[in-house]
Design a protein around this motif. Structure first.
Motif, mmCIF file in Angstrom:
data_model
loop_
_atom_site.group_PDB
_atom_site.id
_atom_site.type_symbol
_atom_site.label_atom_id
_atom_site.label_comp_id
_atom_site.label_asym_id
_atom_site.label_seq_id
_atom_site.Cartn_x
_atom_site.Cartn_y
_atom_site.Cartn_z
ATOM 1 N N LEU A 107 -0.166 -4.714 0.864
ATOM 2 C CA LEU A 107 0.806 -3.899 0.130
ATOM 3 C C LEU A 107 1.670 -3.007 1.015
ATOM 4 O O LEU A 107 2.762 -2.603 0.609
ATOM 5 C CB LEU A 107 0.077 -3.015 -0.884
ATOM 6 N N SER A 108 1.204 -2.675 2.202
ATOM 7 C CA SER A 108 1.918 -1.710 3.049
ATOM 8 C C SER A 108 3.358 -2.086 3.362
ATOM 9 O O SER A 108 4.229 -1.205 3.324
ATOM 10 C CB SER A 108 1.129 -1.429 4.325
ATOM 11 N N PRO A 109 3.686 -3.337 3.668
ATOM 12 C CA PRO A 109 5.107 -3.625 3.916
ATOM 13 C C PRO A 109 6.008 -3.254 2.731
ATOM 14 O O PRO A 109 7.087 -2.694 2.927
ATOM 15 C CB PRO A 109 5.120 -5.137 4.182
ATOM 16 N N ALA A 110 5.556 -3.501 1.511
ATOM 17 C CA ALA A 110 6.369 -3.177 0.336
ATOM 18 C C ALA A 110 6.352 -1.680 0.027
ATOM 19 O O ALA A 110 7.368 -1.112 -0.374
ATOM 20 C CB ALA A 110 5.882 -3.963 -0.875
ATOM 21 N N VAL A 111 5.210 -1.032 0.195
ATOM 22 C CA VAL A 111 5.084 0.377 -0.186
ATOM 23 C C VAL A 111 5.555 1.315 0.925
ATOM 24 O O VAL A 111 6.272 2.280 0.669
ATOM 25 C CB VAL A 111 3.625 0.699 -0.590
ATOM 26 N N LEU A 112 5.157 1.027 2.165
ATOM 27 C CA LEU A 112 5.501 1.903 3.284
ATOM 28 C C LEU A 112 6.737 1.439 4.057
ATOM 29 O O LEU A 112 7.308 2.201 4.815
ATOM 30 C CB LEU A 112 4.319 1.983 4.263
ATOM 31 N N GLY A 113 7.071 0.179 3.905
ATOM 32 C CA GLY A 113 8.191 -0.366 4.664
ATOM 33 C C GLY A 113 7.788 -0.935 6.010
ATOM 34 O O GLY A 113 8.627 -1.333 6.804
ATOM 35 N N HIS A 114 6.480 -0.990 6.280
ATOM 36 C CA HIS A 114 5.982 -1.570 7.524
ATOM 37 C C HIS A 114 4.532 -1.991 7.335
ATOM 38 O O HIS A 114 3.823 -1.490 6.460
ATOM 39 C CB HIS A 114 6.113 -0.591 8.699
ATOM 40 N N ALA A 115 4.115 -2.905 8.182
ATOM 41 C CA ALA A 115 2.737 -3.405 8.120
ATOM 42 C C ALA A 115 1.777 -2.397 8.732
ATOM 43 O O ALA A 115 2.161 -1.573 9.561
ATOM 44 C CB ALA A 115 2.649 -4.739 8.863
ATOM 45 N N LEU A 116 0.525 -2.474 8.312
ATOM 46 C CA LEU A 116 -0.550 -1.685 8.904
ATOM 47 C C LEU A 116 -1.622 -2.647 9.402
ATOM 48 O O LEU A 116 -2.034 -3.541 8.668
ATOM 49 C CB LEU A 116 -1.190 -0.744 7.875
ATOM 50 N N ALA A 117 -2.073 -2.425 10.618
ATOM 51 C CA ALA A 117 -3.152 -3.240 11.176
ATOM 52 C C ALA A 117 -4.446 -2.435 11.079
ATOM 53 O O ALA A 117 -4.906 -1.854 12.053
ATOM 54 C CB ALA A 117 -2.847 -3.619 12.619
#
Length: 188
Positions: A115-125
């Motif tokens: 979900l992070s790309p859509a919610v935060l605008g970037h990926a999380l590892a």
């Protein structure tokens, strides 16, 4: 008598804040397939008093999850409410899909990554379980000439991102992030 929607009821009870949480729910809904078009969303003091949001299910009077948003959160700004709604909707989605809902589960971490790309605008590892590692330490039972080894392996806590993952997505916003205009929220 016609049926009243959750949004209409929320707007009557909490004005602009009631309308906003339902707008946020509708905006985030495409990210959570399987959640109902409407969900009961309560605004007030959350259980334990320290939570900004809470999602519960399983009460006989409810046919699914219910989200509670802390009334004081609206003073922080619109995007902070959006973040909390995304977080609580993730809990609701995990409930409705029969997955574990706790923050320290593979299901939670997987969803945060997806979900992070859509919610935060970037990926999380982020990976679950990175808060502990194995280290070799002196064995307190060791004695020269005895049967015990000189060292043993133990798990120790190390710095991790779990505290941030547990409060996703807001904890991943940069310092000084602009959460936007506050929303008026009548409280009791």
């Amino acid at each position: 008598m016609s049926e009243i929607s959750y949004r209409t009821a929320a707007e009557k009870l909490w004005g602009q804040a009631g309308a906003y949480v339902h707008e946020a729910y509708a905006r985030h809904l495409p990210l959570f397939p399987g959640l109902p078009e409407e969900m009961p969303i309560v605004i007030g003091i959350t259980a334990y008093g320290g939570c900004v949001g809470l999602t519960r299910a399983g009460h006989p009077a409810l046919d699914g999850p219910r989200i509670t948003i802390a009334s004081n959160l609206f003073a922080v700004g619109r995007r902070r409410v959006d973040d909390t709604m995304a977080h609580e909707m993730l809990h609701a989605w995990l409930i409705t899909t029969g997955k574990p809902t706790e923050h320290d589960t593979d299901a939670w971490y997987r969803a945060v990554r997806e979900l992070s790309p859509a919610v935060l605008g970037h990926a999380l590892a982020v990976e679950r379980g990175t808060d502990r590692k194995s280290v070799r330490v002196p064995n307190p039972n060791y004695a020269p000439g005895g049967d015990e080894p000189r060292t043993v392996v133990r798990k120790v806590r190390v710095a991790s991102q779990h505290a941030k993952v547990a409060t996703w997505p807001s904890a991943f916003r940069p310092e000084g992030f602009d959460y936007g205009k506050p929303i008026s929220c009548p409280t009791y």
